[in-house]
Design a protein around this motif. Structure first.
Motif, mmCIF file in Angstrom:
data_model
loop_
_atom_site.group_PDB
_atom_site.id
_atom_site.type_symbol
_atom_site.label_atom_id
_atom_site.label_comp_id
_atom_site.label_asym_id
_atom_site.label_seq_id
_atom_site.Cartn_x
_atom_site.Cartn_y
_atom_site.Cartn_z
ATOM 1 N N ILE A 146 113.162 -11.234 -35.905
ATOM 2 C CA ILE A 146 111.879 -11.787 -36.350
ATOM 3 C C ILE A 146 111.230 -12.592 -35.238
ATOM 4 O O ILE A 146 110.012 -12.520 -35.020
ATOM 5 N N VAL A 147 112.045 -13.364 -34.502
ATOM 6 C CA VAL A 147 111.508 -14.154 -33.386
ATOM 7 C C VAL A 147 110.884 -13.238 -32.337
ATOM 8 O O VAL A 147 109.773 -13.483 -31.839
ATOM 9 N N LEU A 148 111.581 -12.151 -31.994
ATOM 10 C CA LEU A 148 111.051 -11.211 -30.999
ATOM 11 C C LEU A 148 109.770 -10.541 -31.502
ATOM 12 O O LEU A 148 108.811 -10.370 -30.739
ATOM 13 N N GLN A 149 109.739 -10.138 -32.774
ATOM 14 C CA GLN A 149 108.545 -9.477 -33.315
ATOM 15 C C GLN A 149 107.347 -10.428 -33.329
ATOM 16 O O GLN A 149 106.231 -10.033 -32.963
ATOM 17 N N LYS A 150 107.578 -11.678 -33.738
ATOM 18 C CA LYS A 150 106.488 -12.653 -33.741
ATOM 19 C C LYS A 150 106.010 -12.933 -32.312
ATOM 20 O O LYS A 150 104.813 -13.133 -32.072
ATOM 21 N N THR A 151 106.935 -12.934 -31.367
ATOM 22 C CA THR A 151 106.555 -13.151 -29.966
ATOM 23 C C THR A 151 105.691 -11.997 -29.460
ATOM 24 O O THR A 151 104.680 -12.211 -28.773
ATOM 25 N N ILE A 152 106.087 -10.766 -29.787
ATOM 26 C CA ILE A 152 105.300 -9.591 -29.374
ATOM 27 C C ILE A 152 103.903 -9.643 -29.984
ATOM 28 O O ILE A 152 102.894 -9.393 -29.297
ATOM 29 N N ASP A 153 103.826 -9.959 -31.271
ATOM 30 C CA ASP A 153 102.516 -10.044 -31.930
ATOM 31 C C ASP A 153 101.639 -11.113 -31.286
ATOM 32 O O ASP A 153 100.427 -10.917 -31.098
ATOM 33 N N TYR A 154 102.237 -12.231 -30.960
ATOM 34 C CA TYR A 154 101.465 -13.329 -30.365
ATOM 35 C C TYR A 154 100.972 -12.954 -28.965
ATOM 36 O O TYR A 154 99.833 -13.267 -28.592
ATOM 37 N N ILE A 155 101.800 -12.260 -28.184
ATOM 38 C CA ILE A 155 101.388 -11.815 -26.849
ATOM 39 C C ILE A 155 100.240 -10.814 -26.951
ATOM 40 O O ILE A 155 99.264 -10.878 -26.181
ATOM 41 N N GLN A 156 100.326 -9.880 -27.896
ATOM 42 C CA GLN A 156 99.227 -8.932 -28.096
ATOM 43 C C GLN A 156 97.946 -9.659 -28.506
ATOM 44 O O GLN A 156 96.841 -9.304 -28.048
ATOM 45 N N PHE A 157 98.084 -10.670 -29.355
ATOM 46 C CA PHE A 157 96.918 -11.462 -29.750
ATOM 47 C C PHE A 157 96.297 -12.161 -28.544
ATOM 48 O O PHE A 157 95.061 -12.191 -28.386
ATOM 49 N N LEU A 158 97.126 -12.711 -27.671
ATOM 50 C CA LEU A 158 96.624 -13.381 -26.472
ATOM 51 C C LEU A 158 95.906 -12.404 -25.543
ATOM 52 O O LEU A 158 94.869 -12.733 -24.947
ATOM 53 N N HIS A 159 96.446 -11.178 -25.425
ATOM 54 C CA HIS A 159 95.781 -10.164 -24.595
ATOM 55 C C HIS A 159 94.398 -9.834 -25.155
ATOM 56 O O HIS A 159 93.422 -9.699 -24.386
ATOM 57 N N LYS A 160 94.302 -9.681 -26.469
ATOM 58 C CA LYS A 160 92.994 -9.388 -27.077
ATOM 59 C C LYS A 160 92.018 -10.543 -26.874
ATOM 60 O O LYS A 160 90.832 -10.323 -26.567
#
Length: 244
Positions: A121-135
């Motif tokens: 869950i920590v890794l998935q939330k981190t990936i989602d947050y990084i994608q959000f930052l890129h957008k």
């Protein structure tokens, strides 16, 4: 020189004496036989004892070698255990840092309650947050580009207005013979009439999809700068002929 004779104490000599002169002494024969067997038994015990003495040097060497092998294995095992523990500690610190940095990891997830977040869950939330930052970064870059274009347009407008003000200051009587609002409307009406004629001839209203496609095609064909320039020039000439 006389050779030394056999000793009377030698048991085998006594046996020989017992059989000499064809006379047999039974007592002497038994005693000699007993002493001979004792001597042979003693020699046998001595050789057996000598052969059964253990080689202590070889055993000590084997013991020290085994002890060295065991000590080397223990050292390797301890080194491997320490390295593995360091690796696990580093991974744990990394996950703890992610939970601290990523805002979504700190939010309460009611689906899991107060249960600790798993590594997945920590890794998935981190990936989602990084994608959000890129957008967000891409969106901000587009906004910056738009603002730069607006600034450039404002600078151009500023230069144009400064030139207009300067020209008016140099010729204060220039605006006395300006045209009326009706003339401006006639110019605009002539431009729009010309555009509507081409628009009405090119646009189909059978469906909204067809209407959209026709509008884009009409803009690309009839709203080019050169085409608009020709329309405006024609309208101005026509209006000039009407006024003068």
């Amino acid at each position: 020189m006389t050779e030394p004779g056999p000793s009377p104490e030698d048991p085998w000599v006594k046996v020989e004496y017992a059989y000499s002169d064809n006379s047999l002494d039974p007592g002497l024969f038994v005693e000699s036989t007993r002493k001979g067997s004792v001597v042979s038994r003693a020699n046998s015990i001595g050789s057996t004892s000598a052969s059964s003495v253990p080689n202590t040097d070889d055993e000590d060497s084997d013991y020290h070698q085994e002890s060295y092998k065991e000590s080397y294995k223990d050292r390797r095992r301890r080194a491997h255990t320490q390295a593995e523990q360091k690796r696990r500690d580093a991974i744990k610190r990394g996950y703890d840092d992610l939970q601290t940095i990523v805002p979504t990891c700190q939010q309460q997830d009611f689906s899991i309650g107060s249960q600790k977040l798993s590594k997945a869950i920590v890794l998935q939330k981190t990936i989602d947050y990084i994608q959000f930052l890129h957008k967000e970064k891409k969106k901000q870059e587009e906004e910056v580009s738009t603002l730069r274009k607006d600034v450039m347009a404002l600078k151009i407008m500023k230069v144009n207005y400064e030139q207009i003000v300067k020209a008016h200051q140099d010729n204060p009587h220039e605006g006395e013979d300006q045209v009326s609002d009706q003339v401006k409307f006639n110019v605009f009406q002539g431009i729009m009439d010309s555009l509507f004629q081409s628009f009405n001839a090119s646009i189909s209203v059978a469906s909204f999809q067809e209407l959209s496609a026709c509008v884009f095609s009409w803009i690309e064909e009839h709203c080019k700068p050169q085409t608009l320039r020709e329309i405006v020039t024609g309208v101005l000439h026509q209006l000039k002929n009407q006024l003068y």
